[in-house]
Design an enzyme around this catalytic site. Structure first.
Site, PDB file in Angstrom:
ATOM      1  N   TYR A  51      -1.122  -2.780  19.084  1.00 12.23           N
ATOM      2  CA  TYR A  51      -0.343  -3.439  18.024  1.00 12.23           C
ATOM      3  C   TYR A  51      -0.279  -4.944  18.267  1.00 12.23           C
ATOM      4  CZ  TYR A  51       3.794  -5.338  15.683  1.00 12.23           C
ATOM      5  OH  TYR A  51       4.643  -6.144  14.956  1.00 12.23           O
ATOM      6  N   SER A  77      -3.544  -6.802  17.868  1.00  8.27           N
ATOM      7  CA  SER A  77      -3.966  -6.984  16.470  1.00  8.27           C
ATOM      8  C   SER A  77      -3.124  -8.072  15.799  1.00  8.27           C
ATOM      9  CB  SER A  77      -3.887  -5.658  15.695  1.00  8.27           C
ATOM     10  OG  SER A  77      -2.543  -5.242  15.534  1.00  8.27           O
ATOM     11  N   LYS A  78      -1.848  -8.153  16.151  1.00 11.14           N
ATOM     12  CA  LYS A  78      -0.994  -9.208  15.582  1.00 11.14           C
ATOM     13  C   LYS A  78      -1.415 -10.577  16.113  1.00 11.14           C
ATOM     14  CE  LYS A  78       2.130  -8.782  13.207  1.00 11.14           C
ATOM     15  NZ  LYS A  78       2.189  -8.735  11.732  1.00 11.14           N
ATOM     16  N   ASN A 135      13.892  -6.870  14.969  1.00  5.23           N
ATOM     17  CA  ASN A 135      14.891  -6.841  13.905  1.00  5.23           C
ATOM     18  C   ASN A 135      15.603  -5.494  13.897  1.00  5.23           C
ATOM     19  OD1 ASN A 135      14.291  -8.866  11.050  1.00  5.23           O
ATOM     20  ND2 ASN A 135      13.345  -9.241  13.024  1.00  5.23           N
ATOM     21  N   THR A 151       4.642 -11.890  15.574  1.00  3.10           N
ATOM     22  CA  THR A 151       5.713 -11.211  16.329  1.00  3.10           C
ATOM     23  C   THR A 151       5.891 -11.846  17.709  1.00  3.10           C
ATOM     24  OG1 THR A 151       6.291  -9.122  17.430  1.00  3.10           O
ATOM     25  CG2 THR A 151       3.970  -9.481  17.059  1.00  3.10           C
ATOM     26  N   ASP A 152       7.064 -11.655  18.300  1.00  3.76           N
ATOM     27  CA  ASP A 152       7.274 -12.131  19.679  1.00  3.76           C
ATOM     28  C   ASP A 152       6.385 -11.384  20.668  1.00  3.76           C
ATOM     29  OD1 ASP A 152       8.617  -9.671  19.563  1.00  3.76           O
ATOM     30  OD2 ASP A 152      10.409 -10.371  20.603  1.00  3.76           O
ATOM     31  N   GLU A 153       5.877 -10.207  20.245  1.00  2.00           N
ATOM     32  CA  GLU A 153       5.089  -9.389  21.174  1.00  2.00           C
ATOM     33  C   GLU A 153       3.738 -10.022  21.515  1.00  2.00           C
ATOM     34  OE1 GLU A 153       5.220  -5.167  20.569  1.00  2.00           O
ATOM     35  OE2 GLU A 153       7.072  -5.320  19.432  1.00  2.00           O
ATOM     36  N   ALA A 202       1.675  -4.857   7.401  1.00  2.31           N
ATOM     37  CA  ALA A 202       1.186  -4.585   8.751  1.00  2.31           C
ATOM     38  C   ALA A 202       1.409  -3.125   9.104  1.00  2.31           C
ATOM     39  CB  ALA A 202       1.915  -5.453   9.775  1.00  2.31           C
ATOM     40  N   GLU A 203       0.597  -2.648  10.016  1.00  2.00           N
ATOM     41  CA  GLU A 203       0.957  -1.455  10.766  1.00  2.00           C
ATOM     42  C   GLU A 203       1.838  -1.992  11.877  1.00  2.00           C
ATOM     43  OE1 GLU A 203       0.446   1.662  10.220  1.00  2.00           O
ATOM     44  OE2 GLU A 203      -0.968   1.507   8.566  1.00  2.00           O
ATOM     45  N   LYS A 254       0.816  -1.223   0.000  1.00  3.05           N
ATOM     46  CA  LYS A 254       0.000   0.000   0.000  1.00  3.05           C
ATOM     47  C   LYS A 254       0.851   1.275   0.000  1.00  3.05           C
ATOM     48  CE  LYS A 254      -3.594   1.995   3.015  1.00  3.05           C
ATOM     49  NZ  LYS A 254      -4.332   1.770   4.270  1.00  3.05           N
ATOM     50  N   TYR A 302      12.959   5.611  26.934  1.00  2.00           N
ATOM     51  CA  TYR A 302      11.761   5.455  27.763  1.00  2.00           C
ATOM     52  C   TYR A 302      12.109   4.909  29.150  1.00  2.00           C
ATOM     53  CZ  TYR A 302       8.550   5.975  23.765  1.00  2.00           C
ATOM     54  OH  TYR A 302       7.823   6.445  22.714  1.00  2.00           O
TER      55      TYR A 302
HETATM   56  N1  LIG Z   1      10.574  -5.029  12.516  1.00  2.00           N
HETATM   57  C1  LIG Z   1      10.519  -5.861  13.529  1.00  2.00           C
HETATM   58  O1  LIG Z   1      11.361  -5.806  14.438  1.00  2.00           O
HETATM   59  C2  LIG Z   1       9.454  -6.926  13.601  1.00  2.00           C
HETATM   60  C3  LIG Z   1       9.511  -7.885  14.633  1.00  2.00           C
HETATM   61  C4  LIG Z   1       8.533  -8.878  14.681  1.00  2.00           C
HETATM   62  C5  LIG Z   1       7.536  -8.923  13.720  1.00  2.00           C
HETATM   63  N2  LIG Z   1       7.490  -7.968  12.742  1.00  2.00           N
HETATM   64  C6  LIG Z   1       6.425  -8.064  11.713  1.00  2.00           C
HETATM   65  O2  LIG Z   1       7.090  -8.244  10.472  1.00  2.00           O
HETATM   66  C7  LIG Z   1       6.365  -7.629   9.434  1.00  2.00           C
HETATM   67  C8  LIG Z   1       7.247  -6.634   8.703  1.00  2.00           C
HETATM   68  O3  LIG Z   1       7.715  -5.665   9.645  1.00  2.00           O
HETATM   69  P1  LIG Z   1       8.523  -4.378   9.177  1.00  2.00           P
HETATM   70  O4  LIG Z   1       9.356  -3.952  10.310  1.00  2.00           O
HETATM   71  O5  LIG Z   1       9.160  -4.615   7.862  1.00  2.00           O
HETATM   72  O6  LIG Z   1       7.317  -3.339   9.012  1.00  2.00           O
HETATM   73  P2  LIG Z   1       7.277  -1.968   8.224  1.00  2.00           P
HETATM   74  O7  LIG Z   1       6.324  -1.095   8.984  1.00  2.00           O
HETATM   75  O8  LIG Z   1       8.635  -1.467   7.940  1.00  2.00           O
HETATM   76  O9  LIG Z   1       6.612  -2.366   6.827  1.00  2.00           O
HETATM   77  C9  LIG Z   1       5.275  -2.706   6.693  1.00  2.00           C
HETATM   78  C10 LIG Z   1       4.921  -2.623   5.222  1.00  2.00           C
HETATM   79  O10 LIG Z   1       3.519  -2.970   5.081  1.00  2.00           O
HETATM   80  C11 LIG Z   1       2.921  -2.050   4.192  1.00  2.00           C
HETATM   81  N3  LIG Z   1       1.489  -1.984   4.511  1.00  2.00           N
HETATM   82  C12 LIG Z   1       0.910  -1.490   5.645  1.00  2.00           C
HETATM   83  N4  LIG Z   1      -0.434  -1.615   5.564  1.00  2.00           N
HETATM   84  C13 LIG Z   1      -0.689  -2.232   4.388  1.00  2.00           C
HETATM   85  C14 LIG Z   1      -1.880  -2.657   3.757  1.00  2.00           C
HETATM   86  N5  LIG Z   1      -3.079  -2.449   4.311  1.00  2.00           N
HETATM   87  N6  LIG Z   1      -1.801  -3.274   2.553  1.00  2.00           N
HETATM   88  C15 LIG Z   1      -0.595  -3.460   1.958  1.00  2.00           C
HETATM   89  N7  LIG Z   1       0.568  -3.071   2.504  1.00  2.00           N
HETATM   90  C16 LIG Z   1       0.523  -2.472   3.710  1.00  2.00           C
HETATM   91  C17 LIG Z   1       3.647  -0.743   4.426  1.00  2.00           C
HETATM   92  O11 LIG Z   1       3.510   0.147   3.326  1.00  2.00           O
HETATM   93  C18 LIG Z   1       5.080  -1.229   4.616  1.00  2.00           C
HETATM   94  O12 LIG Z   1       5.749  -1.327   3.384  1.00  2.00           O
HETATM   95  C19 LIG Z   1       5.140  -7.001  10.088  1.00  2.00           C
HETATM   96  O13 LIG Z   1       4.081  -7.910   9.962  1.00  2.00           O
HETATM   97  C20 LIG Z   1       5.542  -6.846  11.545  1.00  2.00           C
HETATM   98  O14 LIG Z   1       4.411  -6.878  12.391  1.00  2.00           O
HETATM   99  C21 LIG Z   1       8.424  -6.973  12.661  1.00  2.00           C
END
Ligand SMILES: NC(=O)c1ccc[n+]([C@@H]2O[C@H](COP(=O)([O-])OP(=O)(O)OC[C@H]3O[C@@H](n4cnc5c(N)ncnc54)[C@H](O)[C@@H]3O)[C@@H](O)[C@H]2O)c1
Length: 335
Positions: A150, A153-154, A180, A125-127, A83-84, A34, A207
């Protein structure tokens, strides 16, 4: 192999796309994203000219568009990372989190079911396990205890994926990664924020007392974990993906400052955010049994990350402004 990656323009997704195109000459990748504030075409660099890479701008809640893309591309694996993803933002405005992380996941599952996608990988996620302080590490069967909009929702998305496997036999695996870090992470997140603020000699907000414990995983090791579950993961199973040694947030910031040659005087303690989990901790036996290991030592990954930000100002400069540097807490609770 044809990979369809929803949310692939974000931090983990774009790093994974680079990994796929560079590591596997037969990989064809379609990113469906998106492009919210967190997703950027800049993350793909010159991959946009690569014949094995395609991009479609779309919302996972738009079932019709996603269906058309799946019908045309015929992916062998669909990875749902869309994801958000910011806890701070979820405190301030939970609605988009419910929309994308719950309803959006449901739409992706429906499309996978109707088109018989051979393999789906879903990012949780681990959360979802909540605060593990005094409880020890969670394994994949530990009950969920999410504590922010968050993580709630996950958790809902994670449950839906399991239900689709059990009810419809959907060949889905779930990944539950820890925090990550690495190149292309949005400047709102802890490590890039510390790097960019230190670089520009602004104070770094921490924090509470900074003693929250996280288990950091270098994003290139994450990419190999995704490969491992695609190749060896069992449908219907969830896999924790922990990083290396646990670290307190304050230790993370001090390591950043040390590597950048900046003084600890820049650290500024600020009021803690509501419901801030103190400890995330997981066992990784299941994914380790697939032969995956996190290879990057913390300091090496951190050094690479800092170097990337120092060398790629063109990437982060449009994302930061005066307000970014002057603000100390990104969240504000609406009264
Ligand atoms: N980054 C971390 O440390 C971490 C840890 C555990 C899990 N996660 C999970 O891993 C996944 C990727 O994380 P990230 O850090 O790359 O997130 P990010 O926020 O950097 O990227 C999320 C991406 O999803 C897209 N997006 C959001 N809503 C959308 C929608 N409705 N339709 C299509 N695209 C949409 C955004 O444009 C973005 O490119 C997520 O599901 C997050 O919950 C992340």
């Amino acid at each position: 192999m044809r990979y369809l990656i929803t949310g692939g323009a974000g931090f983990i997704g774009s790093n994974y796309v680079h990994h796929l195109i560079h590591s596997f000459s037969d990989a064809e990748v379609l990113v469906y994203d998106k492009l919210t504030y967190a997703g950027r075409l800049e993350n793909f660099g010159n991959l946009t000219n690569n014949a094995r890479f395609r991009f479609v701008k779309g919302d996972i809640c738009d079932e019709k568009l996603l269906s058309n893309v799946v019908k045309e591309f015929e992916p062998e694996v669909l990875i749902n990372m869309a994801a958000e993803s910011s806890v701070d933002r979820s405190i301030n405005d939970p609605a988009p989190f419910l929309k994308t992380n719950v309803e959006g996941t449901f739409k992706v599952l429906e499309v996978c079911r109707r088109f018989d996608i051979p393999k789906m990988v879903h990012f949780s996620t681990d959360e979802v396990y909540g605060d593990r302080e005094g409880l020890g590490p969670a394994d994949e069967l530990t009950a969920f205890s999410p504590r922010s909009p968050y993580s709630a929702s996950k958790a809902a998305g994670d449950h839906l994926v399991s239900a689709y496997h059990k009810t419809y036999g959907l060949p889905a695996v779930i990944l539950r990664p820890s925090n990550n870090y690495g190149p292309r992470q949005h400047p709102e997140k802890l490590i890039p924020k510390a790097i960019l603020r230190a670089l520009n000699n602004y104070s770094i907000p921490v924090y509470g007392d900074g003693s929250q414990v996280r288990n950091w995983l270098f994003v290139e090791d994450m990419a190999e974990a995704i490969d491992a579950v695609i190749n060896k993961g069992e449908a219907g199973e969830a896999y924790n993906v922990p990083g290396g040694k646990p670290k307190k947030n304050i230790e993370v910031i001090k390591d950043v400052l040390k590597l950048m040659g900046k003084p600890e005087l820049l650290i500024k303690y600020v009021e803690d955010r509501p419901g801030h989990d103190r400890v995330y901790s997981m066992r990784g036996d299941k994914i380790l049994s697939l032969g995956w290991r996190p290879k990057t030592p913390w300091i090496d990954g951190l050094r690479k990350t800092i170097e990337w930000y120092l060398n790629n100002e063109w990437w982060w400069r449009p994302l930061v402004n005066d307000k970014y540097f002057k603000a100390e807490t990104p969240w504000r609770i609406k009264q």
